[in-house]
Design a protein around this motif. Structure first.
Motif, PDB file in Angstrom:
ATOM      1  N   LEU A   1     -10.427  -3.557   0.725  1.00  0.00           N
ATOM      2  CA  LEU A   1     -11.806  -3.664   1.215  1.00  0.00           C
ATOM      3  C   LEU A   1     -12.029  -2.844   2.475  1.00  0.00           C
ATOM      4  O   LEU A   1     -11.195  -2.819   3.386  1.00  0.00           O
ATOM      5  N   ASP A   2     -13.175  -2.173   2.493  1.00  0.00           N
ATOM      6  CA  ASP A   2     -13.664  -1.467   3.687  1.00  0.00           C
ATOM      7  C   ASP A   2     -12.719  -0.369   4.167  1.00  0.00           C
ATOM      8  O   ASP A   2     -12.889   0.149   5.272  1.00  0.00           O
ATOM      9  N   GLY A   3     -11.720  -0.050   3.378  1.00  0.00           N
ATOM     10  CA  GLY A   3     -10.822   1.040   3.738  1.00  0.00           C
ATOM     11  C   GLY A   3      -9.780   0.688   4.768  1.00  0.00           C
ATOM     12  O   GLY A   3      -8.938   1.534   5.102  1.00  0.00           O
ATOM     13  N   ASP A   4      -9.801  -0.559   5.264  1.00  0.00           N
ATOM     14  CA  ASP A   4      -8.837  -0.872   6.330  1.00  0.00           C
ATOM     15  C   ASP A   4      -8.203  -2.254   6.209  1.00  0.00           C
ATOM     16  O   ASP A   4      -7.453  -2.674   7.090  1.00  0.00           O
ATOM     17  N   ARG A   5      -8.482  -2.993   5.126  1.00  0.00           N
ATOM     18  CA  ARG A   5      -7.848  -4.298   5.003  1.00  0.00           C
ATOM     19  C   ARG A   5      -7.566  -4.626   3.534  1.00  0.00           C
ATOM     20  O   ARG A   5      -8.208  -4.086   2.633  1.00  0.00           O
ATOM     21  N   TYR A   6      -6.582  -5.486   3.359  1.00  0.00           N
ATOM     22  CA  TYR A   6      -6.199  -5.892   2.012  1.00  0.00           C
ATOM     23  C   TYR A   6      -6.033  -7.408   1.967  1.00  0.00           C
ATOM     24  O   TYR A   6      -5.803  -8.071   2.982  1.00  0.00           O
ATOM     25  N   GLU A   7      -6.147  -7.947   0.773  1.00  0.00           N
ATOM     26  CA  GLU A   7      -5.808  -9.334   0.483  1.00  0.00           C
ATOM     27  C   GLU A   7      -4.938  -9.306  -0.772  1.00  0.00           C
ATOM     28  O   GLU A   7      -5.377  -8.797  -1.806  1.00  0.00           O
ATOM     29  N   PHE A   8      -3.745  -9.834  -0.672  1.00  0.00           N
ATOM     30  CA  PHE A   8      -2.786  -9.720  -1.769  1.00  0.00           C
ATOM     31  C   PHE A   8      -2.214 -11.090  -2.113  1.00  0.00           C
ATOM     32  O   PHE A   8      -1.879 -11.884  -1.226  1.00  0.00           O
ATOM     33  N   GLY A   9      -2.102 -11.362  -3.409  1.00  0.00           N
ATOM     34  CA  GLY A   9      -1.494 -12.607  -3.858  1.00  0.00           C
ATOM     35  C   GLY A   9      -0.643 -12.385  -5.099  1.00  0.00           C
ATOM     36  O   GLY A   9      -1.056 -11.671  -6.023  1.00  0.00           O
ATOM     37  N   TYR A  10       0.533 -12.976  -5.102  1.00  0.00           N
ATOM     38  CA  TYR A  10       1.451 -12.888  -6.254  1.00  0.00           C
ATOM     39  C   TYR A  10       1.957 -14.290  -6.556  1.00  0.00           C
ATOM     40  O   TYR A  10       2.517 -14.957  -5.687  1.00  0.00           O
ATOM     41  N   THR A  11       1.757 -14.741  -7.781  1.00  0.00           N
ATOM     42  CA  THR A  11       2.253 -16.044  -8.225  1.00  0.00           C
ATOM     43  C   THR A  11       3.037 -15.848  -9.522  1.00  0.00           C
ATOM     44  O   THR A  11       2.510 -15.278 -10.478  1.00  0.00           O
TER      45      THR A  11
ATOM     46  N   GLU B   1      -0.716  -2.314 -22.280  1.00  0.00           N
ATOM     47  CA  GLU B   1      -1.454  -1.457 -23.208  1.00  0.00           C
ATOM     48  C   GLU B   1      -1.148   0.012 -22.987  1.00  0.00           C
ATOM     49  O   GLU B   1      -1.672   0.875 -23.675  1.00  0.00           O
ATOM     50  N   THR B   2      -0.296   0.300 -22.000  1.00  0.00           N
ATOM     51  CA  THR B   2       0.137   1.661 -21.731  1.00  0.00           C
ATOM     52  C   THR B   2       1.549   1.610 -21.172  1.00  0.00           C
ATOM     53  O   THR B   2       1.953   0.609 -20.582  1.00  0.00           O
ATOM     54  N   GLU B   3       2.319   2.674 -21.361  1.00  0.00           N
ATOM     55  CA  GLU B   3       3.677   2.719 -20.848  1.00  0.00           C
ATOM     56  C   GLU B   3       3.716   3.050 -19.361  1.00  0.00           C
ATOM     57  O   GLU B   3       4.741   2.872 -18.711  1.00  0.00           O
ATOM     58  N   ASP B   4       2.606   3.549 -18.823  1.00  0.00           N
ATOM     59  CA  ASP B   4       2.561   3.915 -17.409  1.00  0.00           C
ATOM     60  C   ASP B   4       2.297   2.703 -16.540  1.00  0.00           C
ATOM     61  O   ASP B   4       1.575   1.779 -16.921  1.00  0.00           O
ATOM     62  N   GLY B   5       2.878   2.697 -15.341  1.00  0.00           N
ATOM     63  CA  GLY B   5       2.587   1.646 -14.384  1.00  0.00           C
ATOM     64  C   GLY B   5       1.187   1.814 -13.828  1.00  0.00           C
ATOM     65  O   GLY B   5       0.645   2.925 -13.776  1.00  0.00           O
ATOM     66  N   PRO B   6       0.537   0.716 -13.404  1.00  0.00           N
ATOM     67  CA  PRO B   6      -0.813   0.804 -12.856  1.00  0.00           C
ATOM     68  C   PRO B   6      -0.904   1.753 -11.666  1.00  0.00           C
ATOM     69  O   PRO B   6      -0.025   1.767 -10.802  1.00  0.00           O
ATOM     70  N   ARG B   7      -1.965   2.526 -11.639  1.00  0.00           N
ATOM     71  CA  ARG B   7      -2.230   3.457 -10.532  1.00  0.00           C
ATOM     72  C   ARG B   7      -3.726   3.500 -10.289  1.00  0.00           C
ATOM     73  O   ARG B   7      -4.537   3.378 -11.220  1.00  0.00           O
ATOM     74  N   ALA B   8      -4.101   3.715  -9.027  1.00  0.00           N
ATOM     75  CA  ALA B   8      -5.517   3.896  -8.691  1.00  0.00           C
ATOM     76  C   ALA B   8      -5.624   4.645  -7.372  1.00  0.00           C
ATOM     77  O   ALA B   8      -4.758   4.521  -6.497  1.00  0.00           O
ATOM     78  N   LEU B   9      -6.683   5.414  -7.231  1.00  0.00           N
ATOM     79  CA  LEU B   9      -6.993   6.123  -5.985  1.00  0.00           C
ATOM     80  C   LEU B   9      -8.405   5.744  -5.565  1.00  0.00           C
ATOM     81  O   LEU B   9      -9.358   5.882  -6.350  1.00  0.00           O
ATOM     82  N   ILE B  10      -8.517   5.247  -4.330  1.00  0.00           N
ATOM     83  CA  ILE B  10      -9.798   4.707  -3.861  1.00  0.00           C
ATOM     84  C   ILE B  10     -10.169   5.387  -2.535  1.00  0.00           C
ATOM     85  O   ILE B  10      -9.346   5.494  -1.624  1.00  0.00           O
ATOM     86  N   ARG B  11     -11.430   5.826  -2.445  1.00  0.00           N
ATOM     87  CA  ARG B  11     -11.935   6.429  -1.197  1.00  0.00           C
ATOM     88  C   ARG B  11     -13.007   5.545  -0.581  1.00  0.00           C
ATOM     89  O   ARG B  11     -13.688   4.783  -1.281  1.00  0.00           O
ATOM     90  N   PHE B  12     -13.147   5.678   0.721  1.00  0.00           N
ATOM     91  CA  PHE B  12     -14.153   4.896   1.445  1.00  0.00           C
ATOM     92  C   PHE B  12     -15.003   5.811   2.322  1.00  0.00           C
ATOM     93  O   PHE B  12     -14.557   6.871   2.735  1.00  0.00           O
TER      94      PHE B  12
END
Length: 309
Positions: free
Chosen positions: A34-44, A298-309
């Motif tokens: 969010l907003d290019g400078d913060r994250y919220e992460f959760g793993y269960t 659904e794909t052999e590739d690991g998830p990837r994304a590029l995000i700009r702000f």
């Protein structure tokens, strides 16, 4: 492709040599950028530690040599009465003349009789020396492999429940780890959540004292300010990484439980690219992306994304 394969093999040589890997199991992950400078992460879900030999080190027994478990026999040939002393068999060692060795053999048609006898002092001493050397060799190998595993993972030794439970208690003392429980075998049940500034880099998981790190998820800041999501440590059994591991280790890869998870990413930035099957969905000013990971991917590739702000 051959050059890429060789490069990956070279970079992964230390891991392939040890056969030690950290992988997810069944899990659910949510990430907000969010907003290019913060994250919220959760793993269960689950985290599993893998090693060669089906991921379980076996400590040799400290049971002393017992002469009563030594079986000695002679072959007495029916034609001329010649006696041929056989190699003594100890405990559960393979016994070619045992009752259950080969039930299909018709003993009445053999050219010899198998005659049990008392072992000589020389046979007992020789087999005891061999037993003691074998135990010492097994213990040395166990200690070396245990030390290597402990160093790689930062303490826990797959197959050693005591060290796994101790590591769970240790990891739960660190920020973000809401729950860490040894679930038996080489699996931990965990709950992790953390929020904070993105800075230049975020990675999960990070194991304290571990000589090697195995990040499932990474957020990395590019020089132009864009944020990139990478997933280098997520590899299924059919992936190039594990096929390479099997090739390098002589055709036997460590046994792993199913990798079966979902990653959901939410952002209010501009999604420049991502490799999710459905792209992204918009919800107000947010973009939502989702990936299935592991056996239902659904794909052999690991998830990837590029995000700009």
């Amino acid at each position: 492709m051959k050059q890429i394969f060789k490069l990956m093999a070279a970079l992964s040589a230390p891991l392939l040599l040890s056969g030690c890997f950290l992988l997810p199991g069944k899990f659910n992950t949510n990430l907000k950028i969010l907003d290019g400078d913060r994250y919220e992460f959760g793993y269960t879900g689950q985290i599993q530690m893998t090693m060669p030999d089906d991921g379980k080190l076996k400590k040799p027994s400290n049971e002393p040599f017992d002469p009563a478990k030594l079986k000695c026999r002679d072959l007495v040939y029916k034609s001329d009465g010649r006696v041929d002393a056989q190699r003594p068999v100890y405990g559960d060692d393979y016994d070619r003349y045992g009752k259950d060795a080969d039930p299909s053999i018709d003993t009445d048609n053999l050219s010899y009789d198998v005659v049990d006898r008392d072992c000589t002092e020389e046979e007992i001493t020789k087999r005891k020396d061999q037993y003691d050397r074998e135990q010492a060799r097994k213990l040395k190998r166990y200690n070396e492999e245990s030390a290597m595993a402990g160093a790689f993972f930062g303490g826990p030794i797959p197959g050693d429940d005591e060290s796994m439970v101790a590591f769970a208690k240790k990891l739960s003392k660190y920020r973000g780890w809401k729950k860490v429980e040894h679930a038996g075998g080489n699996i931990f049940d965990v709950e992790y959540s953390e929020t904070g500034p993105i800075g230049n880099y975020f990675s999960f998981p990070v194991l304290p004292d571990a000589q090697m790190q195995y990040p499932f998820f990474q957020i990395i800041r590019r020089s132009d300010g864009a944020v990139e999501l990478l997933t280098p440590g997520i590899a299924g059994q059919g992936s190039l990484f594990n096929m390479m591991m099997m090739k390098e280790s002589g055709g036997k890869a460590p046994k792993i439980s199913d990798i079966d998870g979902v990653l959901t990413v939410e952002t209010n930035g501009t999604v420049v690219n991502n490799n999710s099957i459905d792209g992204f969905a918009e919800k107000g000013d947010r973009k939502m992306m989702s990936w299935k990971i592991g056996k239902n991917a659904e794909t052999e590739d690991g998830p990837r994304a590029l995000i700009r702000f």
